[in-house]
Design a protein around this motif. Structure first.
Motif, PDB file in Angstrom:
ATOM      1  N   ASP A  21      52.065  46.257  46.068  1.00  0.00           N
ATOM      2  CA  ASP A  21      52.336  45.588  46.924  1.00  0.00           C
ATOM      3  C   ASP A  21      50.294  45.573  47.610  1.00  0.00           C
ATOM      4  O   ASP A  21      49.891  45.906  47.151  1.00  0.00           O
ATOM      5  CB  ASP A  21      52.509  46.551  47.887  1.00  0.00           C
ATOM      6  CG  ASP A  21      51.825  48.018  47.925  1.00  0.00           C
ATOM      7  OD1 ASP A  21      52.088  48.339  46.984  1.00  0.00           O
ATOM      8  OD2 ASP A  21      51.924  48.839  49.025  1.00  0.00           O
ATOM      9  N   VAL A  22      50.743  44.146  48.467  1.00  0.00           N
ATOM     10  CA  VAL A  22      49.222  43.750  48.593  1.00  0.00           C
ATOM     11  C   VAL A  22      49.058  43.766  49.944  1.00  0.00           C
ATOM     12  O   VAL A  22      49.764  43.896  50.974  1.00  0.00           O
ATOM     13  CB  VAL A  22      49.008  42.396  48.307  1.00  0.00           C
ATOM     14  CG1 VAL A  22      47.836  41.954  49.007  1.00  0.00           C
ATOM     15  CG2 VAL A  22      49.436  42.044  46.673  1.00  0.00           C
ATOM     16  N   TYR A  23      47.416  44.601  50.386  1.00  0.00           N
ATOM     17  CA  TYR A  23      47.326  45.161  51.051  1.00  0.00           C
ATOM     18  C   TYR A  23      46.601  43.628  52.071  1.00  0.00           C
ATOM     19  O   TYR A  23      45.439  43.332  51.690  1.00  0.00           O
ATOM     20  CB  TYR A  23      46.458  46.588  51.520  1.00  0.00           C
ATOM     21  CG  TYR A  23      47.367  47.493  51.135  1.00  0.00           C
ATOM     22  CD1 TYR A  23      47.502  48.416  52.044  1.00  0.00           C
ATOM     23  CD2 TYR A  23      47.325  46.995  50.168  1.00  0.00           C
ATOM     24  CE1 TYR A  23      48.015  49.433  51.707  1.00  0.00           C
ATOM     25  CE2 TYR A  23      48.894  48.729  49.524  1.00  0.00           C
ATOM     26  CZ  TYR A  23      48.545  49.885  50.540  1.00  0.00           C
ATOM     27  OH  TYR A  23      49.400  51.147  50.299  1.00  0.00           O
ATOM     28  N   GLN A  59      48.836  49.423  57.635  1.00  0.00           N
ATOM     29  CA  GLN A  59      49.139  48.899  56.412  1.00  0.00           C
ATOM     30  C   GLN A  59      47.911  48.464  56.067  1.00  0.00           C
ATOM     31  O   GLN A  59      48.420  47.092  54.821  1.00  0.00           O
ATOM     32  CB  GLN A  59      50.640  49.258  55.631  1.00  0.00           C
ATOM     33  CG  GLN A  59      50.707  49.963  55.588  1.00  0.00           C
ATOM     34  CD  GLN A  59      50.487  51.950  54.844  1.00  0.00           C
ATOM     35  OE1 GLN A  59      50.411  51.359  54.121  1.00  0.00           O
ATOM     36  NE2 GLN A  59      49.308  52.709  55.632  1.00  0.00           N
ATOM     37  N   CYS A  60      46.954  48.007  56.262  1.00  0.00           N
ATOM     38  CA  CYS A  60      45.511  47.312  56.488  1.00  0.00           C
ATOM     39  C   CYS A  60      44.247  47.877  55.724  1.00  0.00           C
ATOM     40  O   CYS A  60      43.529  49.184  56.392  1.00  0.00           O
ATOM     41  CB  CYS A  60      45.592  46.506  57.473  1.00  0.00           C
ATOM     42  SG  CYS A  60      44.188  45.135  57.926  1.00  0.00           S
ATOM     43  N   ARG A  75      44.211  45.697  45.499  1.00  0.00           N
ATOM     44  CA  ARG A  75      44.939  44.348  46.046  1.00  0.00           C
ATOM     45  C   ARG A  75      45.107  44.439  47.318  1.00  0.00           C
ATOM     46  O   ARG A  75      46.105  45.046  48.212  1.00  0.00           O
ATOM     47  CB  ARG A  75      46.794  45.115  46.054  1.00  0.00           C
ATOM     48  CG  ARG A  75      46.878  44.832  44.144  1.00  0.00           C
ATOM     49  CD  ARG A  75      48.218  45.701  44.101  1.00  0.00           C
ATOM     50  NE  ARG A  75      48.736  46.606  44.269  1.00  0.00           N
ATOM     51  CZ  ARG A  75      49.172  47.770  44.601  1.00  0.00           C
ATOM     52  NH1 ARG A  75      47.705  48.666  43.376  1.00  0.00           N
ATOM     53  NH2 ARG A  75      48.756  48.790  45.326  1.00  0.00           N
ATOM     54  N   VAL A  76      44.491  43.971  47.576  1.00  0.00           N
ATOM     55  CA  VAL A  76      44.065  43.348  49.485  1.00  0.00           C
ATOM     56  C   VAL A  76      44.143  41.314  49.393  1.00  0.00           C
ATOM     57  O   VAL A  76      43.710  40.483  47.847  1.00  0.00           O
ATOM     58  CB  VAL A  76      42.279  43.287  49.373  1.00  0.00           C
ATOM     59  CG1 VAL A  76      41.725  42.632  48.479  1.00  0.00           C
ATOM     60  CG2 VAL A  76      42.198  43.237  50.954  1.00  0.00           C
ATOM     61  N   HIS A  77      44.691  41.216  50.379  1.00  0.00           N
ATOM     62  CA  HIS A  77      44.850  40.026  50.075  1.00  0.00           C
ATOM     63  C   HIS A  77      43.476  38.830  51.027  1.00  0.00           C
ATOM     64  O   HIS A  77      42.953  39.329  52.338  1.00  0.00           O
ATOM     65  CB  HIS A  77      46.055  39.455  52.072  1.00  0.00           C
ATOM     66  CG  HIS A  77      45.986  38.064  51.941  1.00  0.00           C
ATOM     67  ND1 HIS A  77      47.124  37.347  51.470  1.00  0.00           N
ATOM     68  CD2 HIS A  77      45.759  37.385  53.194  1.00  0.00           C
ATOM     69  CE1 HIS A  77      47.054  35.486  51.246  1.00  0.00           C
ATOM     70  NE2 HIS A  77      46.772  36.084  52.454  1.00  0.00           N
TER      71      HIS A  77
END
Length: 290
Positions: free
Chosen positions: A44-46, A74-75, A121-123
């Motif tokens: 999953d990407v945050y 969830q940021c 894993r960050v947007h």
């Protein structure tokens, strides 16, 4: 019993991280908050929220004040630290106007985002941004330069404002922005960014916001946007809306110039903006963490 896989992230890269020097320029640093749920083995990407400090430069404290938001949504949170005294020992304002003695603070921040996107894993393509006071100055000027990178922008009680007026020189207006930064104003991209303007309704003192002729940042017309921070934020709202930018103006009752006391509407704005973004755009990582 399954043997746990060795972790790549140290203790100090989790939760409330320590301050790390920027790889781009080690005079600057950053800290993060990483939600407890973050699992290196997951996919999953945050989303990302960037918080820009005020003149007091309490970056890690500002980060801590948004831990509840980060967990609820969830940021991942990124809080840069731009020290005072860069170039000139008594300077307090360097980052607020983006460009200072050849230092591009927008590029420093953007590289910090690239740096952490190689770790988590960050947007990183689009992110939320909030700043109060000096941070509010940075945020709205960053908005002019990089609207395509912003999921939402929250501008809190800036002491001075740059109006989207191409008849006035940067940084009172936007004339000369392209010559200084190599970036022209992208009005269509600007219109796509939800903008919050937030301030206490008792934030009316003028001693710090009236720019004197003795200031290094004096420009003719610098005080024309209004006497108080409220006046100037209203002038910014009018300027943005004249371009078709949708804004919301949040007055916080009974509050003077105190950043922590205006944070609840900021968190509400972030939550609403992030919720809308999640329903319309899948969050995809900018890169795979190393």
């Amino acid at each position: 019993m399954t043997t746990p896989q060795p972790t790549k992230l140290s203790f100090y890269r989790r939760g409330r991280t320590t301050l790390y020097a920027s790889r781009y320029d080690q005079r600057f640093s950053y800290c993060c908050y990483v939600p407890e749920s973050y699992d290196e083995a997951a996919q999953d990407v945050y989303p990302l929220a960037v918080l820009v400090h005020h003149t007091g430069r309490t970056a890690s404290l500002l980060r801590d004040e948004f831990v509840d938001f980060a967990e609820a949504n969830q940021c991942i949170v990124l809080a840069p630290l731009f020290p005072s005294g860069i170039i000139h020992p008594n300077d307090l304002n360097n980052y607020k106007h983006i460009l200072y003695h050849g230092i591009r603070y927008d590029l420093v921040l953007l590289d910090m985002i690239e740096e952490i996107s190689a770790i988590y894993r960050v947007h990183a393509d689009k992110f939320l941004m909030h700043g109060f006071s000096g941070g509010g100055q940075f945020v709205h000027r960053f908005l002019y330069l990089h609207p395509q990178r912003l999921m939402g922008a929250s501008v809190g009680a800036p002491g001075t404002v740059t109006l989207p007026d191409d008849d006035k020189d940067w940084w009172i207006g936007i004339r000369g922005m392209e010559e200084r930064f190599g970036i022209s104003l992208d009005i269509d991209a600007l219109r796509s960014v939800p903008v919050q303007l937030v301030i206490g309704d008792n934030d009316i003192e003028t001693w710090e916001v009236t720019v004197r002729t003795t200031s290094n940042f004096w420009m003719e017309g610098i005080n024309d946007a209004g006497e108080t921070r409220i006046d100037r934020l209203k002038a910014l709202q009018r300027g943005l809306e004249s371009l078709g930018v949708k804004t919301r103006f949040d007055f916080v009752p009974g509050v003077a110039h105190h950043g922590v006391l205006i944070q609840e509407p900021v968190k509400a704005f972030f939550t609403e903006t992030l919720s809308h973004y999640r329903t319309t755009t899948p969050l995809i990582a900018a890169r795979t963490p190393a």
